[in-house]
Design an enzyme around this catalytic site. Structure first.
Site, PDB file in Angstrom:
ATOM      1  N   SER A 144       0.839  -1.197   0.000  1.00  0.00           N
ATOM      2  CA  SER A 144       0.000   0.000   0.000  1.00  0.00           C
ATOM      3  C   SER A 144       0.872   1.244   0.000  1.00  0.00           C
ATOM      4  O   SER A 144       1.954   1.252   0.600  1.00  0.00           O
ATOM      5  CB  SER A 144      -0.895   0.013   1.242  1.00  0.00           C
ATOM      6  OG  SER A 144      -1.612   1.232   1.342  1.00  0.00           O
ATOM      7  N   TYR A 155      -1.015  -0.201  10.436  1.00  0.00           N
ATOM      8  CA  TYR A 155      -1.167  -0.720   9.075  1.00  0.00           C
ATOM      9  C   TYR A 155      -0.012  -0.250   8.196  1.00  0.00           C
ATOM     10  O   TYR A 155       0.554  -1.037   7.427  1.00  0.00           O
ATOM     11  CB  TYR A 155      -2.509  -0.251   8.511  1.00  0.00           C
ATOM     12  CG  TYR A 155      -2.742  -0.559   7.052  1.00  0.00           C
ATOM     13  CD1 TYR A 155      -3.002  -1.855   6.626  1.00  0.00           C
ATOM     14  CD2 TYR A 155      -2.734   0.456   6.093  1.00  0.00           C
ATOM     15  CE1 TYR A 155      -3.239  -2.135   5.293  1.00  0.00           C
ATOM     16  CE2 TYR A 155      -2.976   0.190   4.764  1.00  0.00           C
ATOM     17  CZ  TYR A 155      -3.227  -1.110   4.368  1.00  0.00           C
ATOM     18  OH  TYR A 155      -3.454  -1.394   3.040  1.00  0.00           O
TER      19      TYR A 155
END
Length: 260
Positions: A144, A155
């Site tokens: 990501s 994350y």
């Protein structure tokens, strides 16, 4: 470009029940892959039916990939079905909570890392021995551009780990004929998740934090928009295919110019 780049290849897609994972599975089916669809959600059975309707083979693995036992089971299912794994697409992951880092509890931090780092680590570990023995294989990790982003620091850290693992695995196993790359996805328009990562509805403050992520994502993209599932799928399939045969150890940002 061949329309059947994956003819006869055994491909694992993790997180195959929804979103990008489902898109990858259906695109691979159209290109002749023999699929293992991994997901904890029963929705994966619907995706398997869609794959089979396209004329492709599919087996299901309802494995918990946050654990080594689940990843080992997934590899065993793939080898039992097809005798090998040619391509592994590690797609499991996704932030669970949206909030400034100081708001995360220790339990939430650990849960985020288990969700977005360990499935990729365990699945790579599970398939590598038979890829090394065969001296061939391709791994595509879904990362990501949120490695530089707000309100989801655990994350971000997990996906930074995926990027580091991608580069190091590529260095370690190029001699074994194995390529390892990652696609760093940007903001992606997708239907609402039928099974949300966080079942609790967002309160007013959390909605503001979530909007902050949306605004930052659009601002960080040179194109100032979210991408589509197909735009992510196209990049993943390119790196999984022989068209990228001289590319390894690369993290490809697919975020409209946001480099992550």
């Amino acid at each position: 470009m061949s329309a059947r780049r994956f003819e006869g290849q055994a491909v694992i897609v993790t997180g195959a029940a929804q979103g990008i994972g489902r898109g990858v599975a259906l695109a691979l089916a159209r290109e002749g892959a023999q699929l293992v669809l991994a997901d904890r959600a029963a929705l994966v059975e619907e995706v398997a039916a869609e794959v089979q309707a396209l004329g492709a083979m599919a087996v299901i693995a309802r494995s918990d990939l946050e654990t080594w036992a689940g990843a080992a089971q997934l590899n065993e299912i793939a080898v039992a079905a097809y005798g090998r794994v040619d391509v592994l697409v590690n797609n499991v992951g996704g932030t669970i909570w949206v909030q400034p880092y100081q708001e995360y509890t220790p339990e939430q931090v650990e849960a985020e890392i288990r969700r977005s780092l360990f499935p990729t680590m365990w699945c790579c570990r599970a398939v590598l021995p038979q890829m090394v023995a065969r001296k061939q294989g391709v791994i595509v990790n879904v990362s990501s551009v949120a490695t530089r982003g707000i309100y989801r620091i655990p994350y971000s850290a997990a996906k930074g780990g995926v990027n580091a693992m991608t580069a190091s695995l590529a260095m370690e196993h190029a001699q074994d004929g194995i390529r390892v790359n990652a696609v760093a996805t940007g903001g992606t328009e997708a239907p609402p998740r039928r099974i949300p990562r966080n079942a609790q509805p967002l309160n007013a403050q959390e909605q503001q934090w979530y909007q902050g992520i949306v605004d930052q994502t659009v601002a960080s993209s040179l194109m100032h928009r979210y991408g589509s599932i197909d735009e992510q799928v196209n990049a993943i399939l390119f790196l999984a295919s022989s068209e990228s045969s001289y590319i390894t150890g690369t993290v490809l940002p697919v975020g409209g110019g946001d480099q992550g």
